[in-house]
Write a protein that holds these residues in place. Structure first.
Motif, short mmCIF file in Angstrom:
data_model
loop_
_atom_site.label_atom_id
_atom_site.label_comp_id
_atom_site.label_asym_id
_atom_site.label_seq_id
_atom_site.Cartn_x
_atom_site.Cartn_y
_atom_site.Cartn_z
N PHE A 13 -2.95 0.62 -4.03
CA PHE A 13 -2.48 -0.61 -3.42
C PHE A 13 -2.33 -1.69 -4.46
O PHE A 13 -2.85 -1.59 -5.58
CB PHE A 13 -3.39 -1.04 -2.27
CG PHE A 13 -4.71 -1.61 -2.69
CD1 PHE A 13 -5.77 -0.78 -3.02
CD2 PHE A 13 -4.91 -2.98 -2.70
CE1 PHE A 13 -7.00 -1.30 -3.38
CE2 PHE A 13 -6.14 -3.51 -3.06
CZ PHE A 13 -7.18 -2.67 -3.40
N GLN A 29 0.11 11.04 4.37
CA GLN A 29 -0.33 11.49 5.68
C GLN A 29 -0.19 12.98 5.77
O GLN A 29 0.91 13.53 5.61
CB GLN A 29 0.51 10.82 6.78
CG GLN A 29 0.09 11.22 8.18
CD GLN A 29 0.90 10.54 9.26
OE1 GLN A 29 1.83 9.76 8.99
NE2 GLN A 29 0.57 10.78 10.50
N TYR A 70 0.24 5.27 1.19
CA TYR A 70 -0.62 6.27 1.81
C TYR A 70 0.10 7.61 1.80
O TYR A 70 1.32 7.66 1.82
CB TYR A 70 -0.90 5.93 3.27
CG TYR A 70 -1.65 4.64 3.52
CD1 TYR A 70 -0.96 3.45 3.74
CD2 TYR A 70 -3.04 4.63 3.59
CE1 TYR A 70 -1.64 2.27 4.00
CE2 TYR A 70 -3.73 3.45 3.85
CZ TYR A 70 -3.02 2.28 4.05
OH TYR A 70 -3.69 1.11 4.32
N GLY A 77 -5.31 12.63 8.48
CA GLY A 77 -4.99 11.23 8.72
C GLY A 77 -4.23 10.63 7.56
O GLY A 77 -3.50 11.32 6.84
N LEU A 78 -4.40 9.32 7.37
CA LEU A 78 -3.77 8.62 6.26
C LEU A 78 -4.82 8.38 5.18
O LEU A 78 -5.92 7.91 5.48
CB LEU A 78 -3.21 7.26 6.71
CG LEU A 78 -1.85 7.25 7.37
CD1 LEU A 78 -1.93 7.80 8.79
CD2 LEU A 78 -1.28 5.83 7.40
N PHE A 119 0.84 -1.20 0.00
CA PHE A 119 0.00 0.00 0.00
C PHE A 119 0.88 1.25 0.00
O PHE A 119 1.94 1.27 0.62
CB PHE A 119 -0.87 0.03 1.26
CG PHE A 119 -1.66 -1.22 1.52
CD1 PHE A 119 -1.08 -2.31 2.15
CD2 PHE A 119 -2.98 -1.30 1.14
CE1 PHE A 119 -1.79 -3.47 2.40
CE2 PHE A 119 -3.71 -2.46 1.38
CZ PHE A 119 -3.12 -3.54 2.01
N LEU A 135 3.72 7.12 3.30
CA LEU A 135 3.94 5.89 4.04
C LEU A 135 3.63 4.68 3.17
O LEU A 135 2.59 4.64 2.51
CB LEU A 135 3.06 5.84 5.29
CG LEU A 135 3.29 6.90 6.35
CD1 LEU A 135 2.27 6.75 7.47
CD2 LEU A 135 4.70 6.80 6.92
#
Lengths: 114, 115
Positions: free
Chosen positions: A48, A37, A35, A42-43, A33, A90
């Protein structure tokens, strides 16, 4: 121990540059995945992959692409970096199972686009 | 689409005290999974605790426990005997358990632990 590594902790790029963020996991996980942030948000899932050469868009794929040529490596590509892509990125990986397994995260890459 | 809401951007707790972090979610599904992840300063995100929606019993991991209220769509995290090492950003997350086990995260709660 599962280890997820990311190629850079900090990266500074100029607007319009092509940027590659690399992620490698060493536990033979099927799922990987990406992400981003951001404070207060948030994330958010960008893309993915559940298998080599397989990918699916997440919630915010615009401006990004990915590549998964080998099971252990998942790359995020910013074709033409823009200032609104300044963020923490991330990477995570997990096993495929009937019950959602733990996602293991990398340390993150803080990207600044100037 | 499912959403996860964490209404407390910041929380503080005294060392050795107990603190509860709130999380609510919205979904029309009956079978799903909930998680709390911890992100310490400058360190990698790690899983704290997981709850399966079909289980009525609340999950517990040492000093960490959850209060899962399925009807209210609430999933709070209780940290007992807080320690300095508990200071971190805490994220609540939701998964259907299919579609590659994707997670939907809340916006996070920054927990400060004071002496």
């Amino acid at each position: 121990d599962v280890k997820v590594t990311q190629s850079s902790r900090y990266l500074v790029k100029r607007t319009g540059e092509k940027v590659f963020l690399e992620c490698v996991q060493d536990m033979d996980h099927e799922n990987m995945f990406w992400y981003r942030q951001d404070p207060g948000l948030g994330l958010r899932l960008i893309y993915f992959s559940y298998d080599v050469k397989m990918k699916e868009k997440g919630d915010i794929p615009e401006g990004y692409s990915v590549s998964r040529e080998k099971k252990e490596r998942f790359s995020l590509i910013l074709e033409s970096a823009s200032t609104n892509q300044t963020s923490m990125y991330l990477c995570a990986s997990s096993l495929t199972s009937g019950i959602p397994s733990e996602q293991y995260f990398g340390p993150g890459t803080r990207l600044t686009v100037t | 689409a499912q959403t996860v809401t964490q209404s407390q951007p910041e929380m503080s707790v005294q060392e050795a005290e107990t603190v509860t972090l709130s999380c609510t979610y919205d979904t029309s599904e009956s079978d799903y999974y909930l998680f709390w992840y911890k992100q310490p300063p400058s360190r990698q995100m790690i899983l704290v605790i997981r709850q399966e929606a079909y289980k009525q019993q609340n999950a517990t991991e040492n000093r960490f426990s959850v209060n899962f209220q399925k009807a209210a769509k609430s999933f709070s995290l209780k940290i007992s005997d807080s320690q300095l090492g508990d200071a971190a950003m805490y994220f609540c997350a939701f998964s259907f358990g299919r579609g590659g086990n994707k997670l939907t995260f809340g916006t996070g709660t920054q927990l400060k632990v004071e002496l």
